[in-house]
Design an enzyme around this catalytic site. Structure first.
Site, PDB file in Angstrom:
ATOM      1  CD  GLN A 248      35.081  38.869  30.128  1.00  0.00           C
ATOM      2  OE1 GLN A 248      36.267  39.191  30.237  1.00  0.00           O
ATOM      3  NE2 GLN A 248      34.567  37.848  30.806  1.00  0.00           N
TER       4      GLN A 248
ATOM      5  CE1 TYR B  42      34.503  31.485  36.943  1.00  0.00           C
ATOM      6  CE2 TYR B  42      35.838  30.988  35.012  1.00  0.00           C
ATOM      7  CZ  TYR B  42      35.372  31.888  35.951  1.00  0.00           C
ATOM      8  OH  TYR B  42      35.781  33.204  35.910  1.00  0.00           O
TER       9      TYR B  42
ATOM     10  CG  HIS C 109      40.036  36.968  30.992  1.00  0.00           C
ATOM     11  ND1 HIS C 109      40.642  35.821  31.444  1.00  0.00           N
ATOM     12  CD2 HIS C 109      38.786  36.956  31.526  1.00  0.00           C
ATOM     13  CE1 HIS C 109      39.799  35.150  32.218  1.00  0.00           C
ATOM     14  NE2 HIS C 109      38.663  35.819  32.273  1.00  0.00           N
TER      15      HIS C 109
END
Length: 358
Positions: A75, A254, A139
């Site tokens: 990310q 998750y 993150h």
């Protein structure tokens, strides 16, 4: 007569289609427009996550040169870009990116400012670099905004280390930071007198904030952040406050298991709004112009997961109702109000579109 009726119906259908059109494509051919901002001449600076900065002017895209070395992983990459509120006078551009500078392998989120001359970055200054470097790919945060006194705020996610970083003010990550515009620490930051704290921290207990704006009607800093499976949040960011991650959350792992039974706790700020299931929010803008009629004062939030824009109708500091705009347009990454008062939206693998009044 039949031909006349057919032609009339055809053009009436075209008129209806035109009236229902929600957007127009302004900057085509972008892969991941993580952030963008408008310069005073109405041209745009657009950050592509893969490590490019694009200057879009008069319909032409030019790549800006002399960028810092950018660590692209998961990310992380080239993230947000914002200009100083007094850009016309000082020319400062602020951006966040993942950097491998410093010891250790991997990288972490960095705030830099620079100036633009002939599509080249000059006078580059690193204002903040988060440590430690890590090869984890999740993150990084990371939005930038300014308050009414020209403090610069930026967010850094917990970097996938939820049980260590967010609740520890002696460590970077899982925080929202506040600096003076030159990178110095404001004397009234909440932890300046704490010997071991990171002095730039303004609030903590965050997971991964990827939307942040000053509310133009109240001058408060609003931010949203990704939850895990469920529990995305909108928060009003206040000095020194703990926003709870991962001690409290409306989300679960998750895998479906729980990591906490608490959705609130003493000494921890609760969100003003949350999403379950997660919409994966990215990008945020308040409508602060008259271009959209009664929508003025609404908050727009992009959804990566469900590929729409949520128009949040506010009553005070609460989300009273949500309306989905631009359904199935693609993964919405960034949202800004332009100098012309229109809303512009960055969509992955599409480009930047202008939201049309309905």
């Amino acid at each position: 007569m039949k031909h006349f009726i057919f032609i009339t119906i055809f053009f009436f259908s075209l008129s209806i289609f035109s009236q229902n059109k929600e957007y127009e494509l302004i900057v085509p051919g972008l892969k991941n427009p993580w952030g963008f901002t408008f310069l005073p001449d109405n041209s745009m600076l657009i950050s592509e996550k893969d490590g490019r900065l694009i200057h879009f002017k008069n319909g032409k895209k030019t790549q800006v040169t002399n960028l810092p070395k950018i660590y692209v992983r998961g990310q992380g990459g080239f993230m947000d870009v914002e200009i100083h509120p007094n850009y016309k006078e000082n020319g400062w551009i602020y951006f966040t990116f993942a950097s491998s500078e410093g010891s250790g392998s991997g990288g972490n989120t960095t705030l830099m400012r620079a100036k633009l001359k002939d599509n080249e970055l000059i006078n580059k200054e690193i204002l903040y670099k988060a440590y430690p470097n890590t090869t984890r790919g999740q993150h990084f945060g990371s939005r930038i905004t300014f308050d009414a006194k020209n403090h610069v705020y930026f967010s850094i996610g917990d970097r996938g280390n939820r049980d260590v970083n967010p609740q520890d003010i002696t460590r970077d990550c899982g925080k929202i930071y506040r600096l003076n515009d030159d990178g110095s620490i404001p004397k009234d930051n909440p932890f300046v007198n704490n010997k071991n704290a990171k002095k730039a921290i303004y609030s903590y207990g965050h997971r991964n904030p990827q939307g942040m704006e000053m509310n133009p009607f109240t001058n408060e800093i609003w931010a949203h952040e990704h939850g895990p499976k469920g529990g995305d949040e909108i928060n009003i960011i206040q000095k020194g406050e703990n926003y709870g991650w991962p001690k409290v959350s409306y989300g679960i792992n998750y895998s479906g298991t729980k990591f906490t039974d608490k959705t609130s706790a003493p000494g921890m700020k609760s969100p003003i709004h949350y999403w379950t299931p997660s919409i994966a929010p990215s990008g945020m803008a308040f409508i602060n112009s008259d271009k959209y009629g009664k929508w003025k004062g609404n908050l727009l939030v992009g959804s990566l997961k469900f590929q729409y824009v949520s128009r949040c109708i506010l009553k005070g500091n609460k989300v009273f109702k949500e309306v989905k705009l631009l359904k199935d347009i693609g993964r919405v990454r960034s949202i800004e109000q332009g100098l012309d008062g229109f809303i512009y939206i960055g969509v992955e693998n599409l480009g930047i579109v202008r939201l049309l009044p309905q």
